[in-house]
Design an enzyme around this catalytic site. Structure first.
Site, PDB file in Angstrom:
ATOM      1  N   HIS A  97     -51.696  34.292  30.788  1.00  0.00           N
ATOM      2  CA  HIS A  97     -50.944  32.974  30.731  1.00  0.00           C
ATOM      3  C   HIS A  97     -50.424  32.761  29.379  1.00  0.00           C
ATOM      4  CE1 HIS A  97     -53.375  31.141  34.168  1.00  0.00           C
ATOM      5  NE2 HIS A  97     -52.340  31.980  34.694  1.00  0.00           N
ATOM      6  N   CYS A 126     -29.670  30.047  17.490  1.00  0.00           N
ATOM      7  CA  CYS A 126     -28.670  29.918  18.426  1.00  0.00           C
ATOM      8  C   CYS A 126     -28.663  28.434  19.079  1.00  0.00           C
ATOM      9  CB  CYS A 126     -28.839  30.788  19.705  1.00  0.00           C
ATOM     10  SG  CYS A 126     -29.978  30.228  20.637  1.00  0.00           S
ATOM     11  N   TYR A 163     -49.446  20.924  22.202  1.00  0.00           N
ATOM     12  CA  TYR A 163     -49.886  22.454  21.847  1.00  0.00           C
ATOM     13  C   TYR A 163     -50.289  22.434  20.404  1.00  0.00           C
ATOM     14  CZ  TYR A 163     -48.975  24.350  26.346  1.00  0.00           C
ATOM     15  OH  TYR A 163     -49.056  24.320  27.727  1.00  0.00           O
ATOM     16  N   THR A 191     -64.658  30.124  34.573  1.00  0.00           N
ATOM     17  CA  THR A 191     -63.266  29.854  35.323  1.00  0.00           C
ATOM     18  C   THR A 191     -63.320  28.931  36.504  1.00  0.00           C
ATOM     19  OG1 THR A 191     -61.125  30.279  36.052  1.00  0.00           O
ATOM     20  CG2 THR A 191     -62.810  32.030  36.293  1.00  0.00           C
ATOM     21  N   GLN A 217     -57.138  34.274  31.272  1.00  0.00           N
ATOM     22  CA  GLN A 217     -56.244  33.293  31.419  1.00  0.00           C
ATOM     23  C   GLN A 217     -56.093  32.244  30.206  1.00  0.00           C
ATOM     24  OE1 GLN A 217     -57.125  31.185  35.720  1.00  0.00           O
ATOM     25  NE2 GLN A 217     -59.208  32.122  34.791  1.00  0.00           N
ATOM     26  N   ASN A 218     -56.989  32.539  29.142  1.00  0.00           N
ATOM     27  CA  ASN A 218     -56.892  31.667  27.802  1.00  0.00           C
ATOM     28  C   ASN A 218     -55.719  32.156  27.183  1.00  0.00           C
ATOM     29  OD1 ASN A 218     -59.148  30.761  29.209  1.00  0.00           O
ATOM     30  ND2 ASN A 218     -60.549  31.898  27.880  1.00  0.00           N
TER      31      ASN A 218
HETATM   32  C1  BV8 Z   1     -46.868  31.304  39.569  1.00  0.00           C
HETATM   33  C2  BV8 Z   1     -50.599  26.754  30.828  1.00  0.00           C
HETATM   34  C3  BV8 Z   1     -45.118  32.382  40.714  1.00  0.00           C
HETATM   35  C4  BV8 Z   1     -51.093  27.302  29.518  1.00  0.00           C
HETATM   36  C5  BV8 Z   1     -51.758  26.891  32.851  1.00  0.00           C
HETATM   37  C6  BV8 Z   1     -50.430  30.906  45.101  1.00  0.00           C
HETATM   38  C7  BV8 Z   1     -49.983  31.855  44.577  1.00  0.00           C
HETATM   39  C8  BV8 Z   1     -48.906  31.700  43.362  1.00  0.00           C
HETATM   40  C9  BV8 Z   1     -48.709  30.314  42.927  1.00  0.00           C
HETATM   41  C10 BV8 Z   1     -49.521  29.384  43.296  1.00  0.00           C
HETATM   42  C11 BV8 Z   1     -50.425  29.537  44.532  1.00  0.00           C
HETATM   43  N1  BV8 Z   1     -50.892  28.169  44.711  1.00  0.00           N
HETATM   44  C12 BV8 Z   1     -50.400  27.469  43.864  1.00  0.00           C
HETATM   45  C13 BV8 Z   1     -49.514  27.999  42.933  1.00  0.00           C
HETATM   46  C14 BV8 Z   1     -48.862  27.449  41.840  1.00  0.00           C
HETATM   47  C15 BV8 Z   1     -49.640  27.202  40.687  1.00  0.00           C
HETATM   48  C16 BV8 Z   1     -51.146  27.102  40.892  1.00  0.00           C
HETATM   49  O1  BV8 Z   1     -51.965  27.855  40.997  1.00  0.00           O
HETATM   50  N2  BV8 Z   1     -51.488  25.964  41.093  1.00  0.00           N
HETATM   51  C17 BV8 Z   1     -53.075  25.488  41.262  1.00  0.00           C
HETATM   52  C18 BV8 Z   1     -53.528  24.453  40.211  1.00  0.00           C
HETATM   53  C19 BV8 Z   1     -52.946  24.956  42.652  1.00  0.00           C
HETATM   54  N3  BV8 Z   1     -49.590  28.594  40.102  1.00  0.00           N
HETATM   55  C20 BV8 Z   1     -48.525  28.624  38.974  1.00  0.00           C
HETATM   56  O2  BV8 Z   1     -47.778  27.815  39.011  1.00  0.00           O
HETATM   57  C21 BV8 Z   1     -48.616  30.027  38.324  1.00  0.00           C
HETATM   58  N4  BV8 Z   1     -47.046  30.703  38.301  1.00  0.00           N
HETATM   59  O3  BV8 Z   1     -47.524  31.079  40.586  1.00  0.00           O
HETATM   60  O4  BV8 Z   1     -45.714  31.912  39.332  1.00  0.00           O
HETATM   61  C22 BV8 Z   1     -43.993  31.378  41.124  1.00  0.00           C
HETATM   62  C23 BV8 Z   1     -42.880  31.056  40.478  1.00  0.00           C
HETATM   63  C24 BV8 Z   1     -42.029  30.186  41.009  1.00  0.00           C
HETATM   64  C25 BV8 Z   1     -42.214  29.623  42.025  1.00  0.00           C
HETATM   65  C26 BV8 Z   1     -43.619  29.525  42.593  1.00  0.00           C
HETATM   66  C27 BV8 Z   1     -44.470  30.589  42.242  1.00  0.00           C
HETATM   67  C28 BV8 Z   1     -48.650  29.613  36.814  1.00  0.00           C
HETATM   68  C29 BV8 Z   1     -50.106  29.322  36.534  1.00  0.00           C
HETATM   69  C30 BV8 Z   1     -50.438  28.981  35.171  1.00  0.00           C
HETATM   70  C31 BV8 Z   1     -50.427  27.781  34.624  1.00  0.00           C
HETATM   71  N5  BV8 Z   1     -50.759  27.574  33.375  1.00  0.00           N
HETATM   72  N6  BV8 Z   1     -51.937  26.496  31.642  1.00  0.00           N
HETATM   73  C32 BV8 Z   1     -51.804  26.620  28.709  1.00  0.00           C
HETATM   74  O5  BV8 Z   1     -51.473  25.482  28.252  1.00  0.00           O
HETATM   75  O6  BV8 Z   1     -53.104  26.622  28.794  1.00  0.00           O
HETATM   76  S1  BV8 Z   1     -52.945  26.779  33.805  1.00  0.00           S
HETATM   77  C33 BV8 Z   1     -54.399  26.565  33.015  1.00  0.00           C
HETATM   78  O7  BV8 Z   1     -55.445  26.554  34.141  1.00  0.00           O
HETATM   79  C34 BV8 Z   1     -54.857  27.261  32.060  1.00  0.00           C
HETATM   80  O8  BV8 Z   1     -54.004  28.179  31.986  1.00  0.00           O
HETATM   81  C35 BV8 Z   1     -56.299  28.043  32.599  1.00  0.00           C
HETATM   82  O9  BV8 Z   1     -56.207  29.228  31.985  1.00  0.00           O
HETATM   83  C36 BV8 Z   1     -56.035  27.888  34.148  1.00  0.00           C
HETATM   84  C37 BV8 Z   1     -57.352  28.082  34.719  1.00  0.00           C
HETATM   85  O10 BV8 Z   1     -58.316  27.043  34.324  1.00  0.00           O
HETATM   86  P1  BV8 Z   1     -59.550  27.597  33.901  1.00  0.00           P
HETATM   87  O11 BV8 Z   1     -59.462  28.610  32.941  1.00  0.00           O
HETATM   88  O12 BV8 Z   1     -60.337  28.191  35.067  1.00  0.00           O
HETATM   89  O13 BV8 Z   1     -60.262  26.376  33.236  1.00  0.00           O
HETATM   90  P2  BV8 Z   1     -60.881  25.199  34.078  1.00  0.00           P
HETATM   91  O14 BV8 Z   1     -60.985  23.979  32.984  1.00  0.00           O
HETATM   92  O15 BV8 Z   1     -60.334  24.750  35.242  1.00  0.00           O
HETATM   93  O16 BV8 Z   1     -62.255  25.714  34.239  1.00  0.00           O
HETATM   94  C38 BV8 Z   1     -63.487  25.960  33.286  1.00  0.00           C
HETATM   95  C39 BV8 Z   1     -64.491  26.491  33.954  1.00  0.00           C
HETATM   96  O17 BV8 Z   1     -65.432  26.738  33.055  1.00  0.00           O
HETATM   97  C40 BV8 Z   1     -65.289  25.412  34.976  1.00  0.00           C
HETATM   98  O18 BV8 Z   1     -65.602  26.067  36.087  1.00  0.00           O
HETATM   99  C41 BV8 Z   1     -66.645  25.040  34.073  1.00  0.00           C
HETATM  100  O19 BV8 Z   1     -67.683  24.667  34.855  1.00  0.00           O
HETATM  101  C42 BV8 Z   1     -66.791  26.451  33.250  1.00  0.00           C
HETATM  102  N7  BV8 Z   1     -67.585  26.190  32.202  1.00  0.00           N
HETATM  103  C43 BV8 Z   1     -67.290  25.250  31.243  1.00  0.00           C
HETATM  104  N8  BV8 Z   1     -68.251  25.300  30.162  1.00  0.00           N
HETATM  105  C44 BV8 Z   1     -68.897  26.459  30.181  1.00  0.00           C
HETATM  106  C45 BV8 Z   1     -68.353  27.074  31.589  1.00  0.00           C
HETATM  107  N9  BV8 Z   1     -68.672  28.391  32.002  1.00  0.00           N
HETATM  108  C46 BV8 Z   1     -69.624  29.205  31.257  1.00  0.00           C
HETATM  109  N10 BV8 Z   1     -70.223  28.594  30.095  1.00  0.00           N
HETATM  110  C47 BV8 Z   1     -69.622  27.412  29.437  1.00  0.00           C
HETATM  111  N11 BV8 Z   1     -70.213  26.905  28.247  1.00  0.00           N
HETATM  112 ZN    ZN Z   2     -32.120  31.321  20.588  1.00  0.00          ZN
END
Ligand code: BV8
Ligand code: ZN
Length: 246
Positions: free
Chosen positions: A118, A148, A66, A186, A100-101
């Site tokens: 997020h 703490c 981080y 995204t 999501q950022n």
């Molecule tokens: C949760 C941490 C409830 C912060 C991140 C269904 C329902 C609920 C949950 C789930 C479900 N299915 C699966 C799950 C679990 C999981 C999940 O979704 N897994 C996925 C991978 C299958 N979800 C969770 O765990 C979430 N919590 O559901 O809680 C719960 C609680 C307990 C028990 C069960 C359930 C929490 C999700 C958050 C995780 N944290 N990051 C950090 O360090 O940043 S995830 C990470 O991915 C980031 O947060 C990011 O924001 C997120 C999404 O990624 P993107 O932003 O889309 O980025 P990516 O690189 O993927 O894509 C970039 C895009 O940009 C590409 O398409 C590219 O082509 C494009 N691009 C590139 N350059 C450009 C461009 N576009 C335009 N212009 C450009 N120049």
């Molecule tokens: Zn504390």
């Protein structure tokens, strides 16, 4: 790039415009994305870093990751995509950013209605007593600890953690009321955030995707622009301003 006159007409009659953004909108600011050709996840596994157990087992490694990202973010500036969204606040009654950022670039660009699904890398809290520590943390003696005794963690949502309900509920409401719902930079694979695209569609929004590649949701959007957000968004705003003689 062809910007459909129909889209401009829809913008002319729009009251509420929502921007749902992911890591791709910050790519042109020099911040690496998670997936795709040079994404962070290519080298590291999200399970190893962006989850609570990984943090408790190896807080030094997770903080190193981080702090590395924080350094890149602090050396970055908002790009024309962030700035155009902030600019849109002058031309539409209701402009909402649902991001999501965690990089704070929308706020730095001047957007003022932002829902952070997020978390935010600038905030931190104690895993035990939840006390917030938002000033610069001291790593001189290793991972910083709370008064703490609890470990201090970044205020970001890890896999398996619930999203901040106030932010998610507000984002859901904005998606339900959107006339135009932009989906920018995204891969739309992370839930429940990505579910907001369907919420917007089910409530009648016009979906506009801007991405450099096709994604999971490309088949359900009304307009899809393949290209960089920092180039396409300013073009859309310019076309709109010409159409309404601004
Ligand atoms: C949760 C941490 C409830 C912060 C991140 C269904 C329902 C609920 C949950 C789930 C479900 N299915 C699966 C799950 C679990 C999981 C999940 O979704 N897994 C996925 C991978 C299958 N979800 C969770 O765990 C979430 N919590 O559901 O809680 C719960 C609680 C307990 C028990 C069960 C359930 C929490 C999700 C958050 C995780 N944290 N990051 C950090 O360090 O940043 S995830 C990470 O991915 C980031 O947060 C990011 O924001 C997120 C999404 O990624 P993107 O932003 O889309 O980025 P990516 O690189 O993927 O894509 C970039 C895009 O940009 C590409 O398409 C590219 O082509 C494009 N691009 C590139 N350059 C450009 C461009 N576009 C335009 N212009 C450009 N120049
Ligand atoms: Zn504390």
């Amino acid at each position: 790039m062809q910007i459909d006159k129909l889209l401009i007409d829809k913008l002319k009659s729009a009251r509420s415009v929502v921007f749902f953004t992911g890591a791709g909108i910050s790519a042109e600011s020099g911040i690496p994305t998670f997936r795709g050709k040079n994404g962070i996840w290519n080298k590291l596994k999200p399970e190893e870093l962006a989850n609570f157990n990984a943090f408790m087992q190896n807080p030094d490694m997770v903080w190193e990751w981080y702090n590395h990202r924080k350094k890149i973010i602090h050396e970055s500036v908002p790009n024309p995509a962030h700035l155009t969204i902030a600019d849109m606040q002058k031309y539409f009654d209701d402009v909402t950013v649902i991001t999501q950022n965690i990089d704070n670039l929308h706020r730095r660009a001047g957007s003022n209605k932002i829902f952070e699904l997020h978390g935010n890398i600038e905030r931190n809290y104690c895993v035990k007593c939840k006390k917030f520590y938002n000033e610069e943390l001291d790593f001189s003696e290793g991972v910083p600890k709370c008064d703490c005794g609890g470990l201090i963690r970044p205020d970001v949502v890890w896999f398996g953690e619930f999203l901040p309900q106030d932010q998610f509920k507000a984002g859901e409401k904005a998606a339900m009321n959107a006339d135009i719902f932009f989906i920018i930079g995204t891969s739309a694979v992370v839930y429940p955030a990505a579910g907001l695209v369907y919420t917007a569609k089910q409530n009648g929004a016009v979906l506009v995707e801007i991405n450099v590649t096709e994604t999971e949701i490309s088949s359900i959007v009304n307009y899809s622009f393949l290209g960089k957000a920092g180039e396409i968004l300013p073009e859309i705003l310019n076309k709109y301003k010409t159409a309404v003689n601004l």
